[in-house]
Design a protein around this motif. Structure first.
Motif, PDB file in Angstrom:
ATOM      1  N   GLY A   1       0.799  -1.218   0.000  1.00 35.13           N
ATOM      2  CA  GLY A   1       0.000   0.000   0.000  1.00 35.13           C
ATOM      3  C   GLY A   1       0.832   1.268   0.000  1.00 35.13           C
ATOM      4  N   LEU A   2       1.861   1.323   0.832  1.00 37.92           N
ATOM      5  CA  LEU A   2       2.700   2.517   0.906  1.00 37.92           C
ATOM      6  C   LEU A   2       3.539   2.684  -0.354  1.00 37.92           C
ATOM      7  CD1 LEU A   2       3.920   2.198   4.609  1.00 37.92           C
ATOM      8  CD2 LEU A   2       2.142   3.722   3.728  1.00 37.92           C
ATOM      9  N   THR A   3       4.188   1.618  -0.759  1.00 41.49           N
ATOM     10  CA  THR A   3       5.089   1.675  -1.912  1.00 41.49           C
ATOM     11  C   THR A   3       4.333   2.027  -3.186  1.00 41.49           C
ATOM     12  OG1 THR A   3       6.473  -0.020  -0.893  1.00 41.49           O
ATOM     13  CG2 THR A   3       6.776   0.357  -3.248  1.00 41.49           C
ATOM     14  N   LEU A   4       3.237   1.349  -3.440  1.00 40.88           N
ATOM     15  CA  LEU A   4       2.528   1.550  -4.694  1.00 40.88           C
ATOM     16  C   LEU A   4       1.751   2.859  -4.715  1.00 40.88           C
ATOM     17  CD1 LEU A   4       1.383  -2.106  -5.410  1.00 40.88           C
ATOM     18  CD2 LEU A   4       3.422  -0.894  -6.225  1.00 40.88           C
ATOM     19  N   SER A   5       1.291   3.331  -3.562  1.00 40.66           N
ATOM     20  CA  SER A   5       0.681   4.663  -3.506  1.00 40.66           C
ATOM     21  C   SER A   5       1.719   5.730  -3.846  1.00 40.66           C
ATOM     22  CB  SER A   5       0.094   4.937  -2.122  1.00 40.66           C
ATOM     23  OG  SER A   5      -1.026   4.129  -1.871  1.00 40.66           O
ATOM     24  N   ALA A   6       2.914   5.598  -3.281  1.00 41.42           N
ATOM     25  CA  ALA A   6       3.980   6.550  -3.598  1.00 41.42           C
ATOM     26  C   ALA A   6       4.355   6.477  -5.077  1.00 41.42           C
ATOM     27  CB  ALA A   6       5.203   6.280  -2.725  1.00 41.42           C
ATOM     28  N   ALA A   7       4.398   5.254  -5.635  1.00 46.82           N
ATOM     29  CA  ALA A   7       4.706   5.091  -7.062  1.00 46.82           C
ATOM     30  C   ALA A   7       3.618   5.705  -7.929  1.00 46.82           C
ATOM     31  CB  ALA A   7       4.884   3.614  -7.392  1.00 46.82           C
ATOM     32  N   ALA A   8       2.352   5.527  -7.548  1.00 47.30           N
ATOM     33  CA  ALA A   8       1.241   6.104  -8.308  1.00 47.30           C
ATOM     34  C   ALA A   8       1.267   7.627  -8.268  1.00 47.30           C
ATOM     35  CB  ALA A   8      -0.081   5.583  -7.763  1.00 47.30           C
ATOM     36  N   ASP A   9       1.880   8.186  -7.216  1.00 45.38           N
ATOM     37  CA  ASP A   9       2.037   9.640  -7.117  1.00 45.38           C
ATOM     38  C   ASP A   9       3.255  10.154  -7.882  1.00 45.38           C
ATOM     39  OD1 ASP A   9      -0.205   9.879  -5.535  1.00 45.38           O
ATOM     40  OD2 ASP A   9       0.895   9.891  -3.633  1.00 45.38           O
ATOM     41  N   GLY A  10       3.954   9.277  -8.567  1.00 47.03           N
ATOM     42  CA  GLY A  10       5.107   9.686  -9.360  1.00 47.03           C
ATOM     43  C   GLY A  10       6.442   9.252  -8.811  1.00 47.03           C
ATOM     44  N   GLY A  11       6.468   8.573  -7.677  1.00 41.34           N
ATOM     45  CA  GLY A  11       7.727   8.116  -7.104  1.00 41.34           C
ATOM     46  C   GLY A  11       8.381   7.037  -7.955  1.00 41.34           C
ATOM     47  N   ARG A  12       9.686   7.081  -8.056  1.00 36.02           N
ATOM     48  CA  ARG A  12      10.442   6.087  -8.816  1.00 36.02           C
ATOM     49  C   ARG A  12      11.689   5.696  -8.036  1.00 36.02           C
ATOM     50  NH1 ARG A  12       6.260   6.007 -10.697  1.00 36.02           N
ATOM     51  NH2 ARG A  12       5.588   6.042 -12.886  1.00 36.02           N
ATOM     52  N   SER A  13      12.249   4.552  -8.355  1.00 38.64           N
ATOM     53  CA  SER A  13      13.449   4.034  -7.675  1.00 38.64           C
ATOM     54  C   SER A  13      13.251   3.980  -6.160  1.00 38.64           C
ATOM     55  CB  SER A  13      14.673   4.895  -8.021  1.00 38.64           C
ATOM     56  OG  SER A  13      14.901   4.918  -9.408  1.00 38.64           O
ATOM     57  N   ILE A  14      12.057   3.574  -5.746  1.00 37.35           N
ATOM     58  CA  ILE A  14      11.748   3.443  -4.323  1.00 37.35           C
ATOM     59  C   ILE A  14      12.422   2.177  -3.796  1.00 37.35           C
ATOM     60  CG2 ILE A  14       9.889   3.199  -2.636  1.00 37.35           C
ATOM     61  CD1 ILE A  14       8.024   4.453  -4.796  1.00 37.35           C
TER      62      ILE A  14
ATOM     63  N   PHE B   1      -1.223  -3.385 -11.276  1.00 36.33           N
ATOM     64  CA  PHE B   1      -1.403  -1.952 -11.513  1.00 36.33           C
ATOM     65  C   PHE B   1      -0.352  -1.354 -12.455  1.00 36.33           C
ATOM     66  CE2 PHE B   1      -3.481  -2.496  -7.320  1.00 36.33           C
ATOM     67  CZ  PHE B   1      -4.741  -2.049  -7.672  1.00 36.33           C
ATOM     68  N   GLY B   2       0.491  -2.194 -13.046  1.00 33.75           N
ATOM     69  CA  GLY B   2       1.487  -1.683 -13.988  1.00 33.75           C
ATOM     70  C   GLY B   2       2.568  -0.848 -13.338  1.00 33.75           C
ATOM     71  N   LEU B   3       2.980  -1.213 -12.113  1.00 35.49           N
ATOM     72  CA  LEU B   3       3.965  -0.411 -11.374  1.00 35.49           C
ATOM     73  C   LEU B   3       5.207  -1.231 -11.012  1.00 35.49           C
ATOM     74  CD1 LEU B   3       1.444   1.417  -9.002  1.00 35.49           C
ATOM     75  CD2 LEU B   3       2.694   2.450 -10.909  1.00 35.49           C
ATOM     76  N   VAL B   4       5.505  -2.263 -11.810  1.00 35.76           N
ATOM     77  CA  VAL B   4       6.574  -3.199 -11.431  1.00 35.76           C
ATOM     78  C   VAL B   4       7.963  -2.578 -11.475  1.00 35.76           C
ATOM     79  CG1 VAL B   4       5.315  -5.291 -12.048  1.00 35.76           C
ATOM     80  CG2 VAL B   4       6.637  -4.090 -13.794  1.00 35.76           C
ATOM     81  N   ASP B   5       8.178  -1.539 -12.235  1.00 34.02           N
ATOM     82  CA  ASP B   5       9.514  -0.966 -12.385  1.00 34.02           C
ATOM     83  C   ASP B   5       9.746   0.251 -11.501  1.00 34.02           C
ATOM     84  OD1 ASP B   5      10.204  -2.851 -14.338  1.00 34.02           O
ATOM     85  OD2 ASP B   5       9.239  -1.654 -15.914  1.00 34.02           O
ATOM     86  N   THR B   6       8.912   0.432 -10.496  1.00 32.93           N
ATOM     87  CA  THR B   6       9.009   1.638  -9.688  1.00 32.93           C
ATOM     88  C   THR B   6       9.756   1.433  -8.366  1.00 32.93           C
ATOM     89  OG1 THR B   6       6.869   1.160  -8.645  1.00 32.93           O
ATOM     90  CG2 THR B   6       6.853   2.536 -10.641  1.00 32.93           C
ATOM     91  N   PHE B   7      10.102   0.210  -8.030  1.00 32.53           N
ATOM     92  CA  PHE B   7      10.703  -0.069  -6.726  1.00 32.53           C
ATOM     93  C   PHE B   7      11.652  -1.244  -6.830  1.00 32.53           C
ATOM     94  CE2 PHE B   7       7.054  -2.804  -7.085  1.00 32.53           C
ATOM     95  CZ  PHE B   7       7.487  -4.004  -6.562  1.00 32.53           C
ATOM     96  N   SER B   8      12.482  -1.407  -5.803  1.00 33.57           N
ATOM     97  CA  SER B   8      13.331  -2.587  -5.668  1.00 33.57           C
ATOM     98  C   SER B   8      13.274  -3.053  -4.217  1.00 33.57           C
ATOM     99  CB  SER B   8      14.777  -2.287  -6.065  1.00 33.57           C
ATOM    100  OG  SER B   8      15.299  -1.209  -5.318  1.00 33.57           O
ATOM    101  N   SER B   9      13.181  -4.375  -4.025  1.00 26.03           N
ATOM    102  CA  SER B   9      13.140  -4.959  -2.683  1.00 26.03           C
ATOM    103  C   SER B   9      14.554  -5.297  -2.237  1.00 26.03           C
ATOM    104  CB  SER B   9      12.265  -6.220  -2.680  1.00 26.03           C
ATOM    105  OG  SER B   9      10.915  -5.888  -2.903  1.00 26.03           O
ATOM    106  N   LEU B  10      14.923  -4.863  -1.045  1.00 26.37           N
ATOM    107  CA  LEU B  10      16.287  -5.007  -0.544  1.00 26.37           C
ATOM    108  C   LEU B  10      16.286  -5.537   0.884  1.00 26.37           C
ATOM    109  CD1 LEU B  10      17.718  -1.577  -1.752  1.00 26.37           C
ATOM    110  CD2 LEU B  10      18.169  -3.804  -2.782  1.00 26.37           C
ATOM    111  N   PRO B  11      17.387  -6.155   1.310  1.00 28.54           N
ATOM    112  CA  PRO B  11      17.516  -6.545   2.717  1.00 28.54           C
ATOM    113  C   PRO B  11      17.607  -5.308   3.610  1.00 28.54           C
ATOM    114  CG  PRO B  11      19.165  -7.633   1.330  1.00 28.54           C
ATOM    115  CD  PRO B  11      18.554  -6.556   0.508  1.00 28.54           C
ATOM    116  N   LEU B  12      17.474  -5.537   4.904  1.00 34.83           N
ATOM    117  CA  LEU B  12      17.663  -4.460   5.877  1.00 34.83           C
ATOM    118  C   LEU B  12      19.165  -4.239   6.019  1.00 34.83           C
ATOM    119  CD1 LEU B  12      16.025  -2.631   7.836  1.00 34.83           C
ATOM    120  CD2 LEU B  12      16.530  -4.321   9.617  1.00 34.83           C
ATOM    121  N   SER B  13      19.689  -3.353   5.191  1.00 34.47           N
ATOM    122  CA  SER B  13      21.136  -3.201   5.051  1.00 34.47           C
ATOM    123  C   SER B  13      21.472  -1.763   4.680  1.00 34.47           C
ATOM    124  CB  SER B  13      21.656  -4.147   3.958  1.00 34.47           C
ATOM    125  OG  SER B  13      21.083  -3.780   2.707  1.00 34.47           O
ATOM    126  N   THR B  14      22.761  -1.494   4.601  1.00 35.16           N
ATOM    127  CA  THR B  14      23.220  -0.154   4.246  1.00 35.16           C
ATOM    128  C   THR B  14      22.641   0.306   2.922  1.00 35.16           C
ATOM    129  OG1 THR B  14      25.290  -0.550   5.440  1.00 35.16           O
ATOM    130  CG2 THR B  14      25.274   1.256   3.850  1.00 35.16           C
TER     131      THR B  14
END
Length: 368
Positions: free
Chosen positions: A54-67, A87-100
């Protein structure tokens, strides 16, 4: 398809009419952070603890990229990916470990507050150590799950902390001016000769919960050709104990929690069996082939996020049955009041009681 918070699904996690994919805390976080997110720039936004996207995709729908996103449960990652595909937003974020890499240079962090103070302490220290000096952290949750101790933990790493007005039984803490950052390190404690290591958020921390302790007391000796599986392994206590008891065996430990997986690896290493305990992050036992295992140990959870749901354990029993070969055994410890034996009989096969005390029951189910 136009993005809508109300259209998000929890799948592949448990779905039911009373289980929601988003709530008022998500909406309040998005509203309180809107202006800051607009000025975060590319790669400046980090989301931690997003339940189902919900948070990630709402931010992406608002224009956020490279989240950049971190979700502790693997089911959350998969739900985010599935919702993004719809929702066609697959390229707007990347999933990462809890890391630097997750928080390096971040200017805005949206955080769903974890229930565990140790988990919050790990997250706050990491952000303070590696985010931008002007980072703003919006940490939100349901009021019933929030405590004043959370404020104290954030104040350990941030000089300024503001509290929003409550709305829809939710509230947001806003932290600024990071200082004295620190990378997460596991806590350690020794119980019954086993060194237990735990990162923040791992179930039971660096203790051995009483259900696991009861299971350990009654686990059988294993044949030399067994490859035991510690299913929903948590901090890896059962896997490590089996490796210590059977020096010739290799043990598999799996859990969907990133914190649990990191903790289990640390526990195995601390006890000198890291080379014989393989730890993987998996949703149920999906990475394991059908009909291949001869022994599985399980202390099933009964929470999906913060919700108690009776459908979780039966799903785990069914997946264990899929992985067991005929004649293989599932050894389960469960709170006696949950009355899991009929479900084990249906999903796996004939089930016998191994031990019972005032609170817990240990059973062995043979794959039919």
């Amino acid at each position: 398809m136009t993005f809508s918070l109300d259209a998000l699904r929890r799948w592949p996690d448990v779905e039911a009419p009373d289980l929601v994919a988003t709530d008022g805390a998500d909406r309040l976080l998005l509203d309180e952070s809107a202006a800051a997110r607009a000025g975060a720039g590319d790669s400046g936004l980090v989301v931690i603890g997003d339940a189902y996207g919900g948070l990630t995709l709402s931010a992406a729908a608002d224009g956020g990229r490279s989240i950049r996103v971190h979700q502790d449960p693997l089911t959350g990652e998969r739900a985010l990916a599935a919702n993004a595909e719809r929702f066609g937003l697959v390229d707007t974020f990347s999933s990462l470990p809890l890391s630097t890499d997750l928080v390096r240079g971040a200017r805005v962090v949206l955080l769903r507050l974890p229930r565990s103070l140790d988990a919050l302490r790990d997250i706050a220290g990491l952000i303070a150590a590696h985010a931008a000096p002007d980072v703003v952290v919006f940490a939100g949750g349901r009021v019933k799950h929030m405590t004043l101790a959370m404020n104290d933990v954030l104040r350990e790493r941030f000089a300024q902390l503001d509290v929003t007005h409550a709305r829809q039984k939710s509230r947001v803490l806003v932290a600024r001016e990071p200082h004295d950052g620190a990378d997460p390190v596991p806590t350690r404690a020794t119980h019954d000769g086993i060194v237990v290591c735990a990162y923040g958020g791992a179930f039971a921390g660096a203790t051995i919960d009483i259900g696991t302790r009861f299971l350990l007391e009654h686990l059988p000796p294993l044949a030399c050709d067994t490859v035991p599986i510690d299913f929903a392994s948590g901090t890896g206590v059962v896997a490590t104990a089996l490796a210590l008891r059977h020096p010739d065996l290799r043990v598999l430990a799996c859990d969907q929690s990133a914190a649990a997986v990191a903790s289990a690896r640390a526990t195995a290493e601390a006890n000198g069996v890291g080379e014989r305990v393989d730890v993987i992050r998996d949703d149920m036992l999906r990475a394991q082939p059908d009909g291949t295992a001869t022994f599985i140990a399980l202390n099933p959870p009964f929470h999906s996020g913060s919700a108690v749901h009776e459908g979780i354990a039966p799903r785990m029993f069914a997946d264990a049955a899929r992985v067991l070969r005929p004649g293989g055994e599932l050894w389960t410890v469960w709170n006696s009041g949950l009355r899991y034996r009929p479900a084990l009989e249906r999903a796996v096969g004939p089930t016998r009681q191994i031990a019972r005390n005032a609170k817990f029951t240990v059973t062995a189910s043979t794959r039919r």
